[in-house]
Write an enzyme that holds these catalytic residues in place. Structure first.
Site, PDB file in Angstrom:
ATOM      1  N   CYS A 233      71.779  -6.398 -32.668  1.00  0.00           N
ATOM      2  CA  CYS A 233      70.594  -5.542 -32.513  1.00  0.00           C
ATOM      3  C   CYS A 233      69.962  -5.701 -31.132  1.00  0.00           C
ATOM      4  O   CYS A 233      69.655  -4.718 -30.459  1.00  0.00           O
ATOM      5  CB  CYS A 233      69.564  -5.872 -33.598  1.00  0.00           C
ATOM      6  SG  CYS A 233      70.188  -5.638 -35.270  1.00  0.00           S
ATOM      7  N   HIS A 234      69.788  -6.965 -30.705  1.00  0.00           N
ATOM      8  CA  HIS A 234      69.161  -7.207 -29.409  1.00  0.00           C
ATOM      9  C   HIS A 234      69.869  -8.297 -28.609  1.00  0.00           C
ATOM     10  O   HIS A 234      69.347  -8.774 -27.611  1.00  0.00           O
ATOM     11  CB  HIS A 234      67.683  -7.569 -29.596  1.00  0.00           C
ATOM     12  CG  HIS A 234      66.898  -6.494 -30.277  1.00  0.00           C
ATOM     13  ND1 HIS A 234      66.677  -6.490 -31.638  1.00  0.00           N
ATOM     14  CD2 HIS A 234      66.313  -5.375 -29.792  1.00  0.00           C
ATOM     15  CE1 HIS A 234      65.977  -5.411 -31.965  1.00  0.00           C
ATOM     16  NE2 HIS A 234      65.748  -4.722 -30.882  1.00  0.00           N
ATOM     17  N   GLY A 235      71.055  -8.712 -29.077  1.00  0.00           N
ATOM     18  CA  GLY A 235      71.880  -9.598 -28.268  1.00  0.00           C
ATOM     19  C   GLY A 235      71.554 -11.072 -28.323  1.00  0.00           C
ATOM     20  O   GLY A 235      71.701 -11.768 -27.308  1.00  0.00           O
TER      21      GLY A 235
END
Length: 208
Positions: A158-160
């Site tokens: 989703c955001h790494g």
């Protein structure tokens, strides 16, 4: 003069004895009402048998070396990974200074202030058990069989956020390591997640 004083009292500019009695009676009624409903509020707190329903038992004998399973506990995922010796060695070779979060994030009794050393995040080296929601925004990271990220642990696309083989955050926006739930081994192959106070005191966790 009497009429003037009465007018002042009526408009609240100079409280009369009647005003005072009214205020006192209202306050007493409010306190009495609070005391009357307290037993009902107290009943809403979970009883011991209700808390027991928040526990699960998992047979880990089917989780072979180098694999993991996900179980649901209290409405959220829990990862159970059976680590190989190589995974254990990799997790324990990481200097604490390399970790963005150096706290254990271990919810077991006596472990709250422990460091994030791998030894403080597992009860048995081969089994890593952590809550499965990313500490950034609560997504469920990917693991073995999908994408273990750059540190052989879990990866949240989703955001790494990248977690290592001890489920510690290594890179990305997640601020904390994946938390370790309260658990212990009831037998060689059965894990109980969600402990009573008596069980927690005998779980065997010791900070290194």
């Amino acid at each position: 003069m009497t009429e003037q004083n009465g007018a002042l009292g009526e408009h609240g500019q100079e409280p009369s004895r009647r005003d005072f009695i009214y205020i006192a009676a209202t306050g007493a009624a409010a306190i009495g009402a609070g005391l009357a409903i307290w037993p009902f509020i107290d009943q809403m707190n979970p009883a011991a048998d209700t808390l027991a329903l928040g526990s699960i038992r998992v047979d880990v004998s089917t989780v072979t070396d180098g694999t993991e399973i996900t179980v649901m506990w209290r409405g959220g995922p829990v990862f159970i990974r059976h680590r190989t010796q190589a995974m254990i060695d990799e997790a324990r070779a990481v200097p604490l200074g390399d970790l963005p979060d150096e706290a254990s994030r271990n919810l077991n009794a006596g472990m709250e202030n422990a460091s994030a050393a791998d030894e403080n995040r597992v009860l048995r080296p081969e089994y890593l058990i952590v809550k499965g929601n990313c500490t950034h925004l609560g997504c469920v990271p990917l693991g073995i069989g999908a994408d273990t990220g750059d540190y052989d642990g879990w990866y949240c696309p989703c955001h790494g956020s990248h977690y290592d083989a001890s489920a510690r955050i290594r890179r990305g926006p997640a601020p904390e390591n994946l938390p370790v739930p309260d658990y212990y081994f009831e037998s060689e192959t059965t894990v109980k997640i969600g402990l009573s106070p008596d069980e927690a005191s005998q779980s065997g966790w010791v900070a290194s």
